[in-house]
Design an enzyme around this catalytic site. Structure first.
Site, PDB file in Angstrom:
ATOM      1  CE  LYS A 483      37.582  35.143  33.562  1.00  0.00           C
ATOM      2  NZ  LYS A 483      37.483  34.321  34.752  1.00  0.00           N
ATOM      3  CE1 TYR A 709      57.694  63.362  27.036  1.00  0.00           C
ATOM      4  CE2 TYR A 709      56.839  61.139  26.739  1.00  0.00           C
ATOM      5  CZ  TYR A 709      56.751  62.510  26.516  1.00  0.00           C
ATOM      6  OH  TYR A 709      55.728  62.999  25.779  1.00  0.00           O
TER       7      TYR A 709
HETATM    8  C1  LIG Z   1      38.118  33.198  34.813  1.00  0.00           C
HETATM    9  C2  LIG Z   1      37.503  32.063  35.458  1.00  0.00           C
HETATM   10  C3  LIG Z   1      37.784  30.751  35.053  1.00  0.00           C
HETATM   11  C4  LIG Z   1      38.850  30.426  34.058  1.00  0.00           C
HETATM   12  O1  LIG Z   1      40.129  30.513  34.646  1.00  0.00           O
HETATM   13  P1  LIG Z   1      41.475  30.170  33.866  1.00  0.00           P
HETATM   14  O2  LIG Z   1      42.518  30.160  34.883  1.00  0.00           O
HETATM   15  O3  LIG Z   1      41.652  31.254  32.868  1.00  0.00           O
HETATM   16  O4  LIG Z   1      41.263  28.867  33.214  1.00  0.00           O
HETATM   17  C5  LIG Z   1      37.057  29.732  35.614  1.00  0.00           C
HETATM   18  N1  LIG Z   1      36.107  29.983  36.562  1.00  0.00           N
HETATM   19  C6  LIG Z   1      35.837  31.218  36.994  1.00  0.00           C
HETATM   20  C7  LIG Z   1      34.805  31.401  38.056  1.00  0.00           C
HETATM   21  C8  LIG Z   1      36.529  32.301  36.482  1.00  0.00           C
HETATM   22  O5  LIG Z   1      36.283  33.530  36.925  1.00  0.00           O
END
Ligand SMILES: *Cc1c(COP(=O)(O)O)cnc(C)c1O
Length: 814
Positions: A483, A709
Site C-alpha cells: 500500500k 527565510y
Molecule cells: C499496513 C498494514 C499491515 C502492515 O503493517 P506493518 O507494521 O507495516 O508491518 C498489516 N495489516 C494491515 C491491516 C495494515 O493496514
C-alpha cells in the site's frame, strides 16, 4: 550443443534419474526468470538464503527445460525431465565448473583482494583485449555462484581469462581456486572489508592467497606479511612506493586532474599518466600496469593504454525514460556474456510488453563475426525483443540477421536521427561499448527531472523478505503490504520482485492501487484493505479481493455479486478485536453469519484482524486480549459457516513478538522496506531506500550574516553554506531544519541550517571538503529513517511515505 557441458555434468557426483530426454545441452542457468531457458538448458536449482529454486522446476519444465540438478525431485515433476540428484546443488555447480575449466589450457588471471577487484578486472580487459580474445567474469560475478557461472562461459576461441574471486568467510577460496585455477595471480590489496568472517589479518591473507596455489606468479604490493604466505612454487612480482627492493618501484606526482607514475623496472625508467588522483584508483592502475609488464608490453603501448583508463560503473540501473518508457543503462560494456545478463535484467524489470535493445558493435567474443551475430540474433529472439537499434559499422553489416532492426554507422548518426525514432511505453536496454559513448543516448532518453532520487536496493528487499520468512512457523503464508506505493518505495517494481519470490498475497489500501498493479501484469492475488462501495465493480472486473468490514459493505457487495451472477468470489472478512478502526464488532458476528450462510456468490477466503500494539510489549495484556478475541470470533465463523479460511492477524512487529499467533498467514509491511520497530531486529535488516540529492551551490558567508527565510540561522563565525534542491514539497519535514536535522556529504554530517524551504534546504559544510555537484545523502545509512522519525516525534512509516511522487525512484541490484 556443447559437448563439454554434457561431459562435465556426467563427471560430477550425482544420482542420475534418466527419463530419456535429450542431453543436447549448450547452456547453464540458475535464473528461473531468464527467457533464455529452454530445452538445451541445464538448470541448477540452488537453495540460497534468498530463495529455493526448486519451486520453479515445474514452471521451467513448462517452458521446455528438461535437465535439472536438484537435491530432490519436486512434486509432479518425477517423470517430466532428467534429474541429477545431488546433496548440495551449489557444490554440484562448483564441481561442474571445475570439470568444465579443466578442458581449457590458456593463461588465466585470477584477481582477489579486499577492494578494487572488479575495477582491476574491467581495466585489464580493456588493456589486454586488443591483443587477446578475453573471457572475463561479467559485472562483479566473484562469489561462490558468480565464479562458476563466469567460468562456464569459456569457449574454444578464448585465449586469455580474467576472473575475480571474492570471499566473505574463510574456507570459501578453496572452492573458487579449483574453478578458476589461475596461472597469474593479482592481489589488489588487503583492507578491512569483510573482516567479520576472519579470525585475524593473517588468516585473511592466507585465505586470499590460497587462490594462487597453482599460479606461476603472483603480483602484489610489497608487504612482509604477504610474503610469508606466498606459495613456494609461485614467483612474486612485487611493486612498492617505499621499498626499492621491489621488482617495480613507483613514485607518483599529481598534476591537474592526472597522476604521473614514474616506473622503475629493472634498468628501465619511464612515466605513465593515469586520469585519476585518488589512492584507490592509483593502486588499482598499478596492479594493471604490473600485468602489462608481466606480459612484456613495451613502454609506448603501456603509456598509450593506461592514460585511457576510465571510471567503472558496476551496476545496472533502471531509470524512468521519456514517454512512459523505462530504460536500463548499461552503457559501458558490450560483450556477449554481459549482454545475456542485461537481457535477463531487462526481462525482470520490464513494465510493459515491448522491449527495445539499443546495442553497439560487440567486442571480444572470440567468434567469427558471422557466428557472433547469429548468436546475438538467437539471444534477441529468445528474449522476445520487439525492436533492435544497432549502432556501429559491424552490426550494420549484419543487420540482415535481425528482425525489425534499424542500424546506424555511429552514435552521432543515431542522435541526428533521434527525433524520427518513436520511443513510448516500452522498456529499453541501452548497451554499448564505452567507445560508443552511449551515455549520450541515455541522456536523451532519460526523463528530465531534478537531481533528487530515491534509490531502492532490490537485493535488500529480497534479503529482508527472507529474514522474515525465516521467522515463520512451517506452512505460514505471507502477504506483503505494498500500500501507499510500496511504503513510498515504488509499487510495481516491488510487487514484481515479490511475485518472483512467490509470496502468497499482496495487500493494498485502495482499489486503484490494485488496478494499476494488475494493469502492469501482476498476477498475485491482491487484497484491498479499504474498498469503497463505489469501487466494487472495478474490484470484480480486475479480480481484486475486497476486505469486507461492515454489514453495509457486505450487503452492497452481495448485491453486486448477485447481479453479476458471481460464483465463490473471494472476499476477506475483517473483525475488530480492539484496534477500533475497521471491522465487524463482536456483536455483529451473528448477523454476519446469517448474511453469509448459504450464499454461493462469494467465498470467505480469509478472516483477519489487526493488532494495535504488536510493536510495544508494554501493552502485552491488551495484545493478548486481541488475540483471544480473534481466536474466539474467527473460530465461531469457521464453525457456523463451515468454512476453511486463511486466518491472519500479525503485521511486521507481530511476526517476531507473537510467533504463536502467526496463524495461517502474516502481513509483512514496514520490515520489507528495512525498518523494524525493535532495535535488535533493526540491526539485522538491510537498508532499502537511499534518498539522494546534490549540492546546487556553495557560498561562504561572514559571521553575523543569516541564512534562509525568517533569518533563523545566524552565523556566529565565517560559515560555508551549501544549498540542496530538496524541500518540504519533496517530503522533507519542515521540522527537520534549524539544526535538528542533518544530511551526509562525503561521509560527514552537514547540519541543516535555517528553515527548510519548499524546494530547497541549506546546510553547513564549513568542515567538509566538498564542491558543487557533489552527492548528498538525505537519508539511508545516515541519517536513518528511524533516526529522523525519532527526532521529529513521529514514526518511520510517515517519513517514508511522505517522500513526494516528484522524487524519481531508481531501482538497482547489487
Ligand atoms: C499496513 C498494514 C499491515 C502492515 O503493517 P506493518 O507494521 O507495516 O508491518 C498489516 N495489516 C494491515 C491491516 C495494515 O493496514
Amino acid at each position: 550443443m556443447n559437448p563439454k557441458i554434457v561431459n562435465s555434468i556426467q563427471k560430477i557426483e550425482a544420482t542420475f534419474i534418466d527419463n530419456n530426454f535429450a542431453l543436447t545441452l549448450d547452456a547453464v542457468s540458475i535464473d528461473s526468470r531468464s527467457l533464455q531457458n529452454g530445452s538445451q538448458t541445464l538448470f541448477f536449482a540452488l537453495v540460497g538464503s534468498n530463495i529455493d529454486a526448486h519451486i520453479y522446476v515445474e514452471d521451467l519444465i513448462d517452458v521446455g527445460v528438461r535437465n535439472f540438478v536438484v537435491t530432490h525431485i519436486p512434486k509432479n515433476c518425477e517423470t517430466k525431465a532428467n534429474f541429477y540428484v545431488v546433496k548440495d546443488t551449489l557444490m554440484a555447480l562448483q564441481d561442474f565448473a571445475a570439470q568444465y575449466r579443466s578442458f581449457f589450457d590458456f593463461p588465466i588471471i585470477g584477481i582477489t583482494g579486499s577492494n578494487g577487484k572488479t575495477i582491476v578486472k574491467e581495466w585489464l580487459n580493456f588493456l589486454l583485449s586488443p591483443d587477446f580474445n578475453v573471457i572475463r567474469s561479467p559485472k562483479s560475478y566473484n562469489s561462490q555462484v558468480g565464479v562458476p557461472l563466469s567460468v562456464i562461459a569459456i569457449n574454444e576461441q578464448h585465449n586469455l581469462g580474467i576472473f575475480e574471486a571474492g570471499i566473505s568467510v574463510s574456507t570459501e577460496m578453496k572452492n573458487l581456486q579449483k574453478i578458476i585455477k589461475p596461472t597469474l595471480g593479482v592481489l589488489t590489496n588487503i583492507g578491512s572489508a569483510h573482516d567479520e568472517g576472519f579470525i585475524n589479518l593473517d588468516e585473511k591473507i592466507k585465505e586470499k592467497m590460497s587462490l594462487f596455489q597453482t599460479a606461476e606468479t603472483v603480483i602484489y604490493q610489497m608487504d612482509e606479511k604477504i610474503e610469508s604466505f606466498i606459495f613456494p612454487i609461485a614467483n612474486a612480482f612485487t611493486w612498492s612506493f617505499i621499498n626499492k627492493d621491489a621488482d617495480v618501484f613507483v613514485t607518483k606526482k599529481k598534476i591537474a586532474e592526472l597522476t604521473i607514475l614514474n616506473i622503475q623496472h629493472r634498468k628501465e625508467h619511464f612515466d605513465v599518466k593515469i586520469p585519476f588522483q585518488d589512492q584507490a584508483s592509483i593502486e588499482n592502475a598499478i596492479s594493471c600496469l604490473m600485468v602489462l609488464l608481466y606480459f612484456k608490453y613495451d613502454q609506448q603501448t603501456i603509456q598509450n593504454r593506461m592514460q585511457l583508463l576510465f571510471p567503472v560503473e558496476m551496476r545496472l540501473k533502471v531509470k524512468n525514460g521519456i514517454n512512459n518508457c523505462s530504460i536500463i543503462d548499461d552503457s559501458y560494456s558490450s560483450d556477449f556474456q554481459s549482454l545475456k545478463i542485461a537481457l535477463d535484467f531487462l526481462e525482470s524489470q520490464k513494465q510493459s510488453g515491448n522491449k527495445t535493445v539499443i546495442i553497439s558493435d560487440i567486442f571480444q567474443s572470440g567468434l567469427t563475426m558471422d557466428e557472433l551475430y547469429s548468436k546475438v540474433s538467437d539471444l534477441i529472439i529468445s528474449n522476445k525483443i520487439s525492436r533492435v537499434i544497432g549502432i556501429g559499422e559491424t552490426i550494420s553489416e549484419y543487420k540482415h540477421k535481425f528482425e525489425n532492426c534499424v542500424t546506424y554507422q555511429n552514435t552521432a548518426e543515431f542522435i541526428a536521427d533521434y527525433e524520427n525514432v518513436d520511443f513510448s511505453n516500452e522498456s529499453i536496454l541501452i548497451k554499448g561499448a564505452r567507445s560508443f559513448q552511449f551515455e549520450q543516448i541515455v541522456q536523451l532518453l532519460e526523463e528530465k527531472t531534478h537531481e533528487t532520487v530515491l534509490e531502492i536496493n532490490l537485493n535488500a528487499i529480497s534479503y529482508n523478505l527472507n529474514f522474515y520468512k525465516a521467522k515463520l512457523k512451517p506452512n505460514v503464508k505471507i502477504m506483503v503490504m505494498v500500500k501507499a506505493f510500496g511504503y513510498g518505495n515504488g509499487g510495481f517494481e516491488i510487487a514484481k520482485l515479490l511475485e518472483h519470490h512467490k509470496v502468497d498475497y499482496l495487500g493494498v489500501a485502495f482499489a486503484d492501487e490494485g488496478i494499476s498493479l494488475k494493469n502492469l501484469g501482476i498476477q498475485l492475488p491482491i487484497m484491498v484493505l479499504n474498498p469503497e462501495n463505489t469501487s466494487f465493480s472495478a474490484i470484480i472486473q480486475y479480480q481484486l479481493e475486497p476486505e469486507i468490514y461492515s454489514l453495509k459493505g457486505l450487503r452492497a457487495f452481495l448485491k453486486i455479486a448477485a447481479q453479476k451472477e458471481l460464483k465463490h468470489f473471494p472476499i476477506h472478512i475483517k473483525i475488530d478485536t480492539g484496534m477500533h478502526r475497521l471491522g465487524f464488532e463482536a456483536n455483529t458476528i451473528d448477523e454476519l453469519i446469517a448474511a453469509l450462510k448459504g450464499n454461493q456468490t462469494v467465498k470467505v477466503k480469509s478472516i483477519l484482524s489487526h493488532m494495535a500494539t504488536s510493536d510495544d510489549m508494554q501493552h502485552i495484556e491488551f495484545a493478548n486480549s486481541q488475540i483471544d478475541l480473534y481466536e474466539k470470533l474467527s473460530s465461531k465463523l469457521i464453525r457456523e459457516l463451515q468454512i476453511q479460511p486463511i486466518r491472519h492477524l500479525m503485521n511486521t512487529s507481530g511476526i517476531s513478538n507473537f510467533p504463536n499467533a502467526q496463524y495461517d498467514m502474516v502481513r509483512l509491511g514496514i520490515g520489507l522496506y528495512g525498518i523494524s520497530n525493535g532495535s535488535e531486529e533493526q540491526k539485522k535488516l538491510e537498508n532499502v531506500g537511499t534518498l539522494k540529492s546534490i549540492i546546487s551551490q556553495i557560498r561562504a558567508i561572514p559571521a553575523g550574516d543569516s541564512v534562509g527565510y525568517g533569518r533563523k540561522f545566524m552565523a556566529v563565525k565565517p560559515t560555508t553554506v551549501a544549498t540542496i534542491p530538496i524541500g518540504y514539497a519533496d517530503g522533507i519535514a519542515r521540522g527537520w531544519g534549524n539544526e535538528l536535522g542533518f544530511v551526509t556529504i562525503k561521509n560527514k554530517k552537514a547540519p541543516i541550517i535555517g528553515n527548510v524551504c519548499m524546494d530547497m534546504l541549506m546546510v553547513d559544510v564549513t568542515e567538509i571538503d566538498c564542491k558543487e555537484g557533489d552527492a548528498v545523502i538525505i537519508f539511508g545509512q545516515s541519517p536513518t529513517v528511524n533516526e529522523i522519525a525519532r527526532a521529529l516525534n513521529t514514526i518511520p512509516y510517515e517519513v517514508l511515505t511522505s517522500i513526494s511522487q516528484r522524487v524519481k525512484r531508481v531501482f538497482y541490484r547489487e
